[in-house]
Design a protein around this motif. Structure first.
Motif, mmCIF file in Angstrom:
data_model
loop_
_atom_site.group_PDB
_atom_site.id
_atom_site.type_symbol
_atom_site.label_atom_id
_atom_site.label_comp_id
_atom_site.label_asym_id
_atom_site.label_seq_id
_atom_site.Cartn_x
_atom_site.Cartn_y
_atom_site.Cartn_z
ATOM 1 N N ASN A 148 0.817 -1.217 0.000
ATOM 2 C CA ASN A 148 0.000 0.000 0.000
ATOM 3 C C ASN A 148 0.851 1.267 0.000
ATOM 4 O OD1 ASN A 148 -2.138 -1.793 0.177
ATOM 5 N ND2 ASN A 148 -2.388 -1.541 2.380
ATOM 6 N N ASP A 164 -0.505 0.233 -6.756
ATOM 7 C CA ASP A 164 -0.397 -0.947 -5.889
ATOM 8 C C ASP A 164 -1.180 -2.112 -6.488
ATOM 9 O OD1 ASP A 164 1.052 -0.216 -3.284
ATOM 10 O OD2 ASP A 164 -0.373 1.426 -3.455
ATOM 11 N N GLN A 165 -2.362 -1.823 -7.011
ATOM 12 C CA GLN A 165 -3.186 -2.867 -7.631
ATOM 13 C C GLN A 165 -2.477 -3.452 -8.845
ATOM 14 O OE1 GLN A 165 -6.013 -4.027 -6.460
ATOM 15 N NE2 GLN A 165 -7.307 -2.431 -5.582
ATOM 16 N N TYR A 178 -0.763 -4.225 -3.360
ATOM 17 C CA TYR A 178 -2.005 -3.896 -2.649
ATOM 18 C C TYR A 178 -2.262 -4.963 -1.590
ATOM 19 C CZ TYR A 178 -6.974 -2.903 -1.876
ATOM 20 O OH TYR A 178 -8.189 -2.607 -1.308
#
Length: 333
Positions: free
Chosen positions: A246, A255-256, A261
């Motif tokens: 994060n 992050d995704q 994430y």
């Protein structure tokens, strides 16, 4: 005095408070930016949001033990004024400041002054600017966790053992300048106008306050694309598997995309901090990373999680070596 967290009112306030405070900050920024003294009025709005968050931290805290004093309030305020205030002043020097950086740093790219889509509505320009700036902020943040030469500065931010509104701006000035360089220079080179910088600054300011707030807010779907208190508490965890995640400052889209994430279905961590030790006092914290002794104090002992990982890797390497030994002997024979 706190709300009863089992009441329907509590649940409603908990769900609506994050977007309400964020929208209030942006609304105030809109009127501040219309004023000839925009920096002054923006800071009035900023301090009003700080006071609002501080009130709700008392009324409905996420972690009640974080309300206790830790003796770092003065240092936290000083870091906020030095790191955050200087950025705001620099961004408001004048309308030519953003392009001046591009002209001085990269004169050969001056022909790209019309790359930026200034014909778009300002809101879309700000969204585009956020996505571009966020990649630089993400990179700076991740590098600060992966390289000790940068971590010695960034560790100051992670040395807190509680999160609340006052330590939002607890960043070493070197750490802040590194993030500014990676986050803003691409926008200068693309020719983004000053209003885009001002609005990105406003979004960053209020999301920063909210990610650090010690308020029991329920952010739900917002966790998928915005940096929220829930996600940021995981980022401050002492466990490396939780803390090295994060990295997003405002958005978590990078992050995704890049696999950092982290949002498991359980209450986020309250066991936060670092294995090293940061000096007491504002000035001592500023100079500590520059000495050998100071760096050693900051880095401290390796986290147990990392030690266990290294031991496991060593055991696996030993097993592979033993397995390869008979094959090597037969080949030699």
């Amino acid at each position: 005095m706190t709300f009863q967290n089992s009441s329907r009112l509590y649940a409603a306030v908990s769900s609506l408070l994050w977007p309400a405070i964020f929208c209030a900050g942006l609304t105030g920024s809109y009127f501040a930016f219309q004023s000839p003294m925009r920096l002054l009025w923006f800071n009035v709005v900023y301090l009003s949001i700080v006071a609002t968050i501080a009130l709700f931290e008392r009324l409905m805290p996420y972690e009640e033990t974080w309300l206790e004093r830790d003796g770092e309030t003065i240092s936290n305020i000083a870091h906020t004024l030095l790191s955050k205030g200087s950025v705001q002043i620099a961004a408001a020097i004048g309308t030519s400041f953003p392009m001046a950086v591009a002209t001085v740093a990269q004169p050969l790219l001056s022909h790209q002054a019309h790359i930026w889509p200034e014909q778009w509505p300002l809101a879309l320009q700000v969204v585009l600017g956020l996505i571009i700036a966020e990649f630089g902020l993400y990179a700076a943040h991740r590098l600060a966790h992966e390289y000790l030469s940068l971590w010695r500065f960034h560790a100051l931010h992670h040395s807190v053992e509680r999160l609340w509104v006052i330590n939002t701006g607890r960043f070493h000035i070197i750490d802040s300048l590194f993030k500014i360089a990676l986050g803003q220079i691409p926008l200068y080179l693309l020719g983004a106008p000053l209003p885009v910088f001002l609005w990105i600054g406003a979004v960053t300011a209020f999301i920063g306050l909210l990610t650090h707030c010690n308020i029991d807010v329920r952010t739900g779907p917002l966790d998928w694309f915005l940096s929220t208190p829930r996600l940021h508490r995981w980022h401050h965890s002492k466990l490396l598997s939780e803390g090295n995640t994060n990295y997003g400052e405002n958005l978590v889209i990078w992050d995704q995309i890049l696999g950092t994430y982290y949002n498991p279905p359980r209450p986020s961590s309250t066991d936060i901090g670092i294995s090293g030790k940061v000096a007491k006092g504002f000035l001592a914290q500023l100079v500590q990373p520059f000495s050998t002794k100071g760096r050693r104090q900051i880095i401290g002992k390796k986290p147990k999680e990392l030690v266990a990982k290294e031991k496991l890797a060593a055991r696996k390497a030993s097993v592979r070596k033993q397995a390869d030994e008979p094959i090597r002997k037969r080949a030699e024979g």
